[in-house]
Design a protein around this motif. Structure first.
Motif, PDB file in Angstrom:
ATOM      1  N   GLU A 101      -0.179  -9.681  -4.650  1.00  0.00           N
ATOM      2  CA  GLU A 101      -1.584  -9.326  -4.861  1.00  0.00           C
ATOM      3  C   GLU A 101      -2.445  -9.759  -3.671  1.00  0.00           C
ATOM      4  O   GLU A 101      -2.408 -10.908  -3.251  1.00  0.00           O
ATOM      5  CB  GLU A 101      -2.101 -10.000  -6.147  1.00  0.00           C
ATOM      6  CG  GLU A 101      -3.512  -9.629  -6.517  1.00  0.00           C
ATOM      7  CD  GLU A 101      -3.630  -8.218  -7.063  1.00  0.00           C
ATOM      8  OE1 GLU A 101      -4.694  -7.607  -6.869  1.00  0.00           O
ATOM      9  OE2 GLU A 101      -2.667  -7.743  -7.678  1.00  0.00           O
ATOM     10  N   GLY A 102      -3.193  -8.822  -3.126  1.00  0.00           N
ATOM     11  CA  GLY A 102      -4.131  -9.115  -2.048  1.00  0.00           C
ATOM     12  C   GLY A 102      -3.535  -9.168  -0.654  1.00  0.00           C
ATOM     13  O   GLY A 102      -4.275  -9.263   0.318  1.00  0.00           O
ATOM     14  N   GLU A 103      -2.214  -9.122  -0.538  1.00  0.00           N
ATOM     15  CA  GLU A 103      -1.594  -9.173   0.791  1.00  0.00           C
ATOM     16  C   GLU A 103      -1.641  -7.786   1.435  1.00  0.00           C
ATOM     17  O   GLU A 103      -1.200  -6.807   0.846  1.00  0.00           O
ATOM     18  CB  GLU A 103      -0.139  -9.654   0.689  1.00  0.00           C
ATOM     19  CG  GLU A 103       0.504  -9.858   2.039  1.00  0.00           C
ATOM     20  CD  GLU A 103       1.861 -10.521   1.932  1.00  0.00           C
ATOM     21  OE1 GLU A 103       2.128 -11.389   2.773  1.00  0.00           O
ATOM     22  OE2 GLU A 103       2.646 -10.179   1.022  1.00  0.00           O
ATOM     23  N   ARG A 104      -2.193  -7.711   2.631  1.00  0.00           N
ATOM     24  CA  ARG A 104      -2.334  -6.439   3.348  1.00  0.00           C
ATOM     25  C   ARG A 104      -1.167  -6.299   4.334  1.00  0.00           C
ATOM     26  O   ARG A 104      -1.318  -6.472   5.535  1.00  0.00           O
ATOM     27  CB  ARG A 104      -3.690  -6.378   4.032  1.00  0.00           C
ATOM     28  CG  ARG A 104      -4.842  -6.321   3.019  1.00  0.00           C
ATOM     29  CD  ARG A 104      -6.197  -6.092   3.650  1.00  0.00           C
ATOM     30  NE  ARG A 104      -6.571  -7.093   4.616  1.00  0.00           N
ATOM     31  CZ  ARG A 104      -7.263  -8.187   4.357  1.00  0.00           C
ATOM     32  NH1 ARG A 104      -7.648  -8.439   3.129  1.00  0.00           N
ATOM     33  NH2 ARG A 104      -7.569  -9.041   5.314  1.00  0.00           N
ATOM     34  N   LEU A 105      -0.015  -5.992   3.767  1.00  0.00           N
ATOM     35  CA  LEU A 105       1.231  -5.874   4.508  1.00  0.00           C
ATOM     36  C   LEU A 105       1.970  -4.635   4.029  1.00  0.00           C
ATOM     37  O   LEU A 105       2.074  -4.403   2.828  1.00  0.00           O
ATOM     38  CB  LEU A 105       2.085  -7.126   4.277  1.00  0.00           C
ATOM     39  CG  LEU A 105       3.472  -7.165   4.898  1.00  0.00           C
ATOM     40  CD1 LEU A 105       3.393  -7.130   6.424  1.00  0.00           C
ATOM     41  CD2 LEU A 105       4.223  -8.423   4.440  1.00  0.00           C
ATOM     42  N   VAL A 106       2.443  -3.824   4.981  1.00  0.00           N
ATOM     43  CA  VAL A 106       3.121  -2.572   4.658  1.00  0.00           C
ATOM     44  C   VAL A 106       4.420  -2.494   5.447  1.00  0.00           C
ATOM     45  O   VAL A 106       4.449  -2.797   6.640  1.00  0.00           O
ATOM     46  CB  VAL A 106       2.246  -1.354   5.040  1.00  0.00           C
ATOM     47  CG1 VAL A 106       2.960  -0.052   4.701  1.00  0.00           C
ATOM     48  CG2 VAL A 106       0.895  -1.417   4.381  1.00  0.00           C
ATOM     49  N   LYS A 107       5.474  -2.077   4.783  1.00  0.00           N
ATOM     50  CA  LYS A 107       6.732  -1.783   5.472  1.00  0.00           C
ATOM     51  C   LYS A 107       6.761  -0.281   5.704  1.00  0.00           C
ATOM     52  O   LYS A 107       6.753   0.507   4.763  1.00  0.00           O
ATOM     53  CB  LYS A 107       7.931  -2.225   4.650  1.00  0.00           C
ATOM     54  CG  LYS A 107       9.240  -1.953   5.376  1.00  0.00           C
ATOM     55  CD  LYS A 107      10.300  -2.925   4.990  1.00  0.00           C
ATOM     56  CE  LYS A 107      11.549  -2.672   5.804  1.00  0.00           C
ATOM     57  NZ  LYS A 107      12.347  -3.862   5.939  1.00  0.00           N
ATOM     58  N   ALA A 108       6.765   0.114   6.969  1.00  0.00           N
ATOM     59  CA  ALA A 108       6.707   1.531   7.322  1.00  0.00           C
ATOM     60  C   ALA A 108       8.078   2.187   7.186  1.00  0.00           C
ATOM     61  O   ALA A 108       9.070   1.659   7.669  1.00  0.00           O
ATOM     62  CB  ALA A 108       6.203   1.701   8.751  1.00  0.00           C
ATOM     63  N   GLU A 109       8.104   3.338   6.541  1.00  0.00           N
ATOM     64  CA  GLU A 109       9.281   4.194   6.558  1.00  0.00           C
ATOM     65  C   GLU A 109       9.097   5.273   7.630  1.00  0.00           C
ATOM     66  O   GLU A 109      10.045   5.678   8.269  1.00  0.00           O
ATOM     67  CB  GLU A 109       9.476   4.883   5.212  1.00  0.00           C
ATOM     68  CG  GLU A 109       9.906   3.971   4.105  1.00  0.00           C
ATOM     69  CD  GLU A 109      10.085   4.721   2.808  1.00  0.00           C
ATOM     70  OE1 GLU A 109       9.224   5.566   2.475  1.00  0.00           O
ATOM     71  OE2 GLU A 109      11.071   4.452   2.115  1.00  0.00           O
ATOM     72  N   ARG A 110       7.846   5.705   7.766  1.00  0.00           N
ATOM     73  CA  ARG A 110       7.521   6.786   8.706  1.00  0.00           C
ATOM     74  C   ARG A 110       6.115   6.538   9.212  1.00  0.00           C
ATOM     75  O   ARG A 110       5.250   6.098   8.467  1.00  0.00           O
ATOM     76  CB  ARG A 110       7.603   8.128   7.967  1.00  0.00           C
ATOM     77  CG  ARG A 110       7.299   9.340   8.786  1.00  0.00           C
ATOM     78  CD  ARG A 110       7.622  10.627   8.014  1.00  0.00           C
ATOM     79  NE  ARG A 110       6.974  10.717   6.723  1.00  0.00           N
ATOM     80  CZ  ARG A 110       5.805  11.329   6.513  1.00  0.00           C
ATOM     81  NH1 ARG A 110       5.147  11.875   7.508  1.00  0.00           N
ATOM     82  NH2 ARG A 110       5.296  11.386   5.303  1.00  0.00           N
ATOM     83  N   VAL A 111       5.900   6.802  10.504  1.00  0.00           N
ATOM     84  CA  VAL A 111       4.554   6.721  11.068  1.00  0.00           C
ATOM     85  C   VAL A 111       4.227   8.048  11.728  1.00  0.00           C
ATOM     86  O   VAL A 111       5.113   8.783  12.170  1.00  0.00           O
ATOM     87  CB  VAL A 111       4.396   5.547  12.070  1.00  0.00           C
ATOM     88  CG1 VAL A 111       4.661   4.223  11.382  1.00  0.00           C
ATOM     89  CG2 VAL A 111       5.284   5.715  13.280  1.00  0.00           C
ATOM     90  N   VAL A 112       2.930   8.340  11.778  1.00  0.00           N
ATOM     91  CA  VAL A 112       2.441   9.564  12.418  1.00  0.00           C
ATOM     92  C   VAL A 112       1.443   9.159  13.490  1.00  0.00           C
ATOM     93  O   VAL A 112       0.462   8.464  13.202  1.00  0.00           O
ATOM     94  CB  VAL A 112       1.778  10.518  11.396  1.00  0.00           C
ATOM     95  CG1 VAL A 112       1.305  11.789  12.084  1.00  0.00           C
ATOM     96  CG2 VAL A 112       2.723  10.824  10.239  1.00  0.00           C
ATOM     97  N   ILE A 113       1.719   9.584  14.710  1.00  0.00           N
ATOM     98  CA  ILE A 113       0.839   9.318  15.843  1.00  0.00           C
ATOM     99  C   ILE A 113       0.621  10.643  16.567  1.00  0.00           C
ATOM    100  O   ILE A 113       1.590  11.340  16.898  1.00  0.00           O
ATOM    101  CB  ILE A 113       1.455   8.286  16.809  1.00  0.00           C
ATOM    102  CG1 ILE A 113       1.698   6.967  16.072  1.00  0.00           C
ATOM    103  CG2 ILE A 113       0.565   8.074  18.025  1.00  0.00           C
ATOM    104  CD1 ILE A 113       2.476   5.949  16.877  1.00  0.00           C
ATOM    105  N   ASP A 114      -0.638  10.988  16.790  1.00  0.00           N
ATOM    106  CA  ASP A 114      -0.991  12.259  17.447  1.00  0.00           C
ATOM    107  C   ASP A 114      -0.303  13.455  16.783  1.00  0.00           C
ATOM    108  O   ASP A 114       0.158  14.372  17.455  1.00  0.00           O
ATOM    109  CB  ASP A 114      -0.633  12.214  18.935  1.00  0.00           C
ATOM    110  CG  ASP A 114      -1.459  11.199  19.706  1.00  0.00           C
ATOM    111  OD1 ASP A 114      -2.592  10.885  19.269  1.00  0.00           O
ATOM    112  OD2 ASP A 114      -0.978  10.704  20.744  1.00  0.00           O
TER     113      ASP A 114
END
Length: 126
Positions: A101-114
């Motif tokens: 709860e409240g932790e701003r942490l994400v494990k990325a599976e996919r990222v989108v750039i440009d």
């Protein structure tokens, strides 16, 4: 009595190893994240690439979020470079957020750039 003492020391060592391994697994696996898919878009503030995984801090509506990207070999495999993860660049992250709860942490599976997708975990649906 030396056998009893040895047995106690052995039990302690096994328990210590078990707790150390479970603590590491809890963070570096997927167990610490929710099962729900999560998407967030923000502006890159800072980047730390390396082992055991890279971390990108992004600003989203005035709040900093830490995004775990892949290990160096995983980023290289999909063509995700340090230059693409440069400061002040917008990034959209698809993955799983922390279950804490409240932790701003994400494990990325996919990222989108440009507008280009970098699928870090192609075997996972994201």
């Amino acid at each position: 009595m030396p056998h009893v003492r040895f047995f106690h020391l052995l039990c302690f060592a096994v328990l210590a190893a078990f707790f150390a391994a479970s603590t590491a697994q809890a963070h570096h696996g997927w167990a610490w994240a929710t099962d729900e898919e999560f998407e967030i878009t923000g502006v890159i503030q800072s980047v730390r690439l390396g082992n055991p995984h890279g971390e990108v801090t992004i600003s989203v509506d005035g709040e900093d979020w830490v995004v775990e990207v892949g290990q160096p070999w995983r980023n290289d495999r999909v063509g995700l470079t340090r230059e693409m993860l440069s400061q002040d660049r917008e990034i959209t992250v698809h993955g799983h957020r922390s279950a804490k709860e409240g932790e701003r942490l994400v494990k990325a599976e996919r990222v989108v750039i440009d507008g280009k997708d970098y699928d870090l975990y192609p075997d996972r649906e994201s």
